[in-house]
Design a protein around this motif. Structure first.
Motif, mmCIF file in Angstrom:
data_model
loop_
_atom_site.group_PDB
_atom_site.id
_atom_site.type_symbol
_atom_site.label_atom_id
_atom_site.label_comp_id
_atom_site.label_asym_id
_atom_site.label_seq_id
_atom_site.Cartn_x
_atom_site.Cartn_y
_atom_site.Cartn_z
ATOM 1 N N ASP A 180 0.841 -1.208 0.000
ATOM 2 C CA ASP A 180 0.000 0.000 0.000
ATOM 3 C C ASP A 180 0.866 1.244 0.000
ATOM 4 O O ASP A 180 0.622 2.208 -0.718
ATOM 5 C CB ASP A 180 -0.889 0.058 1.255
ATOM 6 N N LEU A 181 1.901 1.196 0.865
ATOM 7 C CA LEU A 181 2.780 2.367 1.000
ATOM 8 C C LEU A 181 3.504 2.614 -0.320
ATOM 9 O O LEU A 181 3.560 3.743 -0.820
ATOM 10 C CB LEU A 181 3.780 2.138 2.131
ATOM 11 N N LEU A 182 4.042 1.520 -0.904
ATOM 12 C CA LEU A 182 4.796 1.676 -2.164
ATOM 13 C C LEU A 182 3.901 2.206 -3.282
ATOM 14 O O LEU A 182 4.351 2.953 -4.145
ATOM 15 C CB LEU A 182 5.427 0.346 -2.573
ATOM 16 N N ALA A 183 2.615 1.820 -3.235
ATOM 17 C CA ALA A 183 1.693 2.268 -4.286
ATOM 18 C C ALA A 183 1.498 3.786 -4.236
ATOM 19 O O ALA A 183 1.133 4.410 -5.216
ATOM 20 C CB ALA A 183 0.351 1.578 -4.122
ATOM 21 N N ARG A 184 1.786 4.386 -3.076
ATOM 22 C CA ARG A 184 1.627 5.844 -2.945
ATOM 23 C C ARG A 184 2.863 6.599 -3.431
ATOM 24 O O ARG A 184 2.826 7.805 -3.582
ATOM 25 C CB ARG A 184 1.419 6.207 -1.473
ATOM 26 N N VAL A 185 3.980 5.873 -3.592
ATOM 27 C CA VAL A 185 5.216 6.539 -4.026
ATOM 28 C C VAL A 185 5.068 6.949 -5.491
ATOM 29 O O VAL A 185 4.550 6.177 -6.308
ATOM 30 C CB VAL A 185 6.434 5.594 -3.856
ATOM 31 N N ASP A 186 5.517 8.143 -5.816
ATOM 32 C CA ASP A 186 5.507 8.647 -7.190
ATOM 33 C C ASP A 186 6.039 7.567 -8.150
ATOM 34 O O ASP A 186 7.095 6.977 -7.910
ATOM 35 C CB ASP A 186 6.415 9.884 -7.246
ATOM 36 N N ALA A 187 5.288 7.340 -9.233
ATOM 37 C CA ALA A 187 5.609 6.235 -10.135
ATOM 38 C C ALA A 187 7.042 6.293 -10.653
ATOM 39 O O ALA A 187 7.691 5.256 -10.828
ATOM 40 C CB ALA A 187 4.636 6.223 -11.307
ATOM 41 N N THR A 188 7.568 7.510 -10.841
ATOM 42 C CA THR A 188 8.921 7.617 -11.403
ATOM 43 C C THR A 188 9.977 7.132 -10.417
ATOM 44 O O THR A 188 11.089 6.817 -10.807
ATOM 45 C CB THR A 188 9.240 9.081 -11.768
ATOM 46 N N PHE A 211 11.255 10.716 -0.805
ATOM 47 C CA PHE A 211 10.532 10.497 -2.068
ATOM 48 C C PHE A 211 9.205 11.220 -2.026
ATOM 49 O O PHE A 211 8.752 11.686 -0.984
ATOM 50 C CB PHE A 211 10.342 9.002 -2.337
ATOM 51 N N ARG A 212 8.582 11.276 -3.216
ATOM 52 C CA ARG A 212 7.314 11.992 -3.305
ATOM 53 C C ARG A 212 6.176 11.008 -3.123
ATOM 54 O O ARG A 212 6.215 9.910 -3.672
ATOM 55 C CB ARG A 212 7.206 12.612 -4.700
ATOM 56 N N VAL A 213 5.175 11.369 -2.329
ATOM 57 C CA VAL A 213 4.001 10.503 -2.226
ATOM 58 C C VAL A 213 2.809 11.227 -2.838
ATOM 59 O O VAL A 213 2.665 12.435 -2.714
ATOM 60 C CB VAL A 213 3.665 10.109 -0.772
ATOM 61 N N LEU A 214 2.000 10.453 -3.545
ATOM 62 C CA LEU A 214 0.819 11.009 -4.187
ATOM 63 C C LEU A 214 -0.398 10.333 -3.586
ATOM 64 O O LEU A 214 -0.501 9.115 -3.611
ATOM 65 C CB LEU A 214 0.853 10.731 -5.693
ATOM 66 N N ALA A 215 -1.268 11.124 -2.996
ATOM 67 C CA ALA A 215 -2.496 10.559 -2.453
ATOM 68 C C ALA A 215 -3.656 11.297 -3.080
ATOM 69 O O ALA A 215 -3.583 12.509 -3.269
ATOM 70 C CB ALA A 215 -2.517 10.727 -0.935
ATOM 71 N N GLU A 216 -4.691 10.533 -3.401
ATOM 72 C CA GLU A 216 -5.868 11.140 -4.028
ATOM 73 C C GLU A 216 -6.400 12.283 -3.184
ATOM 74 O O GLU A 216 -6.503 12.168 -1.967
ATOM 75 C CB GLU A 216 -6.969 10.086 -4.145
ATOM 76 N N GLY A 217 -6.706 13.376 -3.840
ATOM 77 C CA GLY A 217 -7.364 14.471 -3.144
ATOM 78 C C GLY A 217 -6.441 15.342 -2.317
ATOM 79 O O GLY A 217 -6.888 16.316 -1.732
ATOM 80 N N SER A 218 -5.164 14.970 -2.185
ATOM 81 C CA SER A 218 -4.274 15.882 -1.462
ATOM 82 C C SER A 218 -3.075 16.208 -2.359
ATOM 83 O O SER A 218 -2.731 15.434 -3.242
ATOM 84 C CB SER A 218 -3.813 15.271 -0.144
ATOM 85 N N THR A 219 -2.465 17.370 -2.095
ATOM 86 C CA THR A 219 -1.344 17.777 -2.937
ATOM 87 C C THR A 219 -0.160 16.840 -2.696
ATOM 88 O O THR A 219 0.026 16.348 -1.587
ATOM 89 C CB THR A 219 -0.903 19.216 -2.594
ATOM 90 N N PRO A 220 0.631 16.587 -3.745
ATOM 91 C CA PRO A 220 1.784 15.699 -3.577
ATOM 92 C C PRO A 220 2.728 16.267 -2.520
ATOM 93 O O PRO A 220 2.854 17.478 -2.396
ATOM 94 C CB PRO A 220 2.467 15.731 -4.946
#
Ligand SMILES: Nc1ncnc2c1ncn2[C@@H]1O[C@H](COP(=O)(O)OP(=O)(O)O)[C@@H](O)[C@H]1O
Ligand SMILES: [Mg+2]
Length: 495
Positions: A180-188, A211-220
């Motif tokens: 789950d955590l890895l899925a939030r890491v920026d794909a690049t 690293f950058r995390v991307l979560a739906e609805g919140s800014t990276p």
């Protein structure tokens, strides 16, 4: 303990209670009250705030001792020890869940009672210490806005603190796993981070990554995790938000890049205008030659063809016109010479400086054979440089040395090199008239001369040429002197 510890006894059998009170007093404890029912004990605990409760399980009222202890646990941090005749498993299990500080089966000896009470106090002291340090840790984490997390390597379950969950944009009530955590890491970055994590987990190494995390609805956001193994199976880590720093780093980087572009563009523009200016002054100088030549020619013609038309004053004036014209021609020629040297494309090769200096020295000696002069040139002076430009450079410096030592009894000129801080520094030194160091910064400016024209002739362009040549090679030039004691010019040919 200065004050005797205060113990509340909860016991509905008055004889047993009285007996217990006696035994406790003899052991040095204070028993200020005895409760017979659940409600009474809760009230007494609130009023008296005892240090310990000795709790019978079978008591009066609609609650038994275990239920009372459970209530007390929620409202008061008072340790409870059960004193009971019950020993069956179901009671023990219920009692265990209230986290008692002891469980004494009746009948018990005085020694057992005393030991159990002492152990309870010791445990309470340790628990207090533990709570204090826990609180301190939490304060530190809060102050630094740090989150914590724990990873179970077998199940890959992560237990995040609320702050950690917020940082990775994960709901507080949902279980979190490593995937789950890895899925939030920026794909690049995901693969690289996963690989690093894998290594750390495999080799029980420390993990420290941003690293950058991307979560739906919140800014990276940028987060940083620092984690280490507490055992083969468990990894704990600290999580922090580094977005602000990352963003300023990025801003700085783009700013630097645009600045670099700007500087390059401006430098190009500057080079272009410099070229235009040089071309312009070249053509001006070039076009001035013809009228100057005419002035010189005409004034000479005037003297030759009409000598009788002037008296001595007139002849002097015309001669001064011719001389001024010649001086102007010399200046123009010097300018043109400099412009031409500026246009020569640089061709670097190993230049025999000693050889060139030797040739110039011979020319100087031949030009004034009657002069007593000693020119010493160190052998094997070499440099990677443009031969034409280096010749012009040495020519100017050595000609100056020769010119400004004309009045010395014996002219002495040294051409050599020394190593200063790993760098080869060449020099041309003379024993001539020298100059005042206060004017040293003017030396290299065009048309700047520190000596009078009637003492030493010249145009003031020579050292300007020297400086340009040195600069084109990426070097520096500087001078030392003392009036009457000669001058030394130093230069390097590459930075
Ligand atoms: N070796 C030297 N000794 C004393 N003064 C010097 C020496 N070299 C240069 N200078 C001073 O620097 C001035 C500028 O030198 P330069 O540019 O070669 O012009 P110029 O030789 O035409 O006078 C000179 O006029 C002189 O005053
Ligand atoms: Mg000169």
């Amino acid at each position: 303990m200065n004050q005797p510890a205060r113990i509340l006894v909860v016991e509905d059998e008055s004889i047993v209670a009285f007996n217990l009170q006696q035994r406790l007093s003899m052991l040095g404890y204070d028993v200020p009250a005895i409760a017979v029912s659940g409600q009474e004990s809760i009230d007494l605990v609130s009023q008296m705030r005892p240090d310990l409760v000795l709790m019978d399980i079978h008591i009066q009222g609609d609650m038994d001792g275990i239920e009372v202890a459970a209530k007390l646990r929620e409202t008061h941090a008072v340790p409870v020890i059960y004193l009971t005749a019950y020993s069956e498993d179901s009671t023990l299990e219920r009692a265990r869940r209230t986290r008692p500080y002891g469980y004494l089966l009746k009948p018990f000896s005085e020694r057992e009672l005393h030991a159990t009470i002492q152990m309870a106090f010791e445990r309470q002291r340790l628990e207090n210490e533990l709570n204090d340090s826990r609180r301190l840790l939490q304060q530190a984490l809060d102050a630094a806005s740090l989150g914590v997390m724990e990873l179970d390597k077998t199940t890959t379950t992560i237990t995040p603190s609320p702050r950690t969950a917020d940082l990775i944009g994960w709901p507080h009530d949902q279980p979190l796993t490593l995937p789950d955590l890895l899925a939030r890491v920026d794909a690049t970055e995901r693969d690289a981070i996963a690989a690093k994590l894998h290594h750390c987990l495999k080799d029980l190494r420390h993990f420290s990554e941003e690293f950058r995390v991307l979560a739906e609805g919140s800014t990276p956001r940028w987060i940083k995790i620092d984690a280490g193994h507490v055992s083969d199976q468990r990894v704990t880590g600290v999580v922090q938000d580094v977005s602000e720093r990352k963003q300023s780093e990025l801003r700085l980087k783009t700013l630097n890049e645009s600045l670099e572009h700007l500087v390059t563009a401006r430098t190009d523009q500057l080079h272009q205008s410099l070229k235009e200016l040089e071309a312009f002054s070249y053509s001006v100088a070039h076009d001035l030659r013809a009228p100057v030549r005419a002035i010189i020619g005409l004034s000479e013609m005037l003297l030759q063809t009409q000598p009788t038309r002037f008296d001595q004053d007139g002849i002097d004036l015309v001669q001064r016109i011719a001389a001024t014209g010649q001086r102007m021609r010399a200046l123009i020629d010097a300018l043109l010479h400099m412009a031409r040297l500026n246009q020569v494309p640089m061709q670097l090769r190993l230049v025999d400086i000693s050889g060139i200096a030797g040739e110039i020295a011979s020319q100087l000696m031949e030009s004034e054979p009657q002069r007593v002069a000693e020119i010493r040139i160190s052998p094997k002076l070499e440099a990677m440089a443009d031969p034409t430009l280096v010749r012009a450079l040495l020519d100017n410096l050595m000609r100056n040395a020769w010119k400004f030592s004309a009045h010395s009894k014996i002219t002495r000129i040294d051409v050599g090199a020394k190593t200063l801080g790993g760098e080869t520094v060449f020099f041309v030194r003379d024993n001539g008239c020298g100059f005042d160091m206060a004017s040293a910064d003017r030396l290299f400016g065009p048309f700047q001369r520190l000596h009078r024209e009637d003492e030493y002739t010249g145009t003031g362009i020579g050292l300007t040429i020297v400086q340009r040549i040195v600069m084109r090679h990426g070097g520096r030039v500087w001078a030392f002197s003392e009036p009457g004691l000669g001058a030394a010019f130093h230069f390097t040919l590459s930075a």
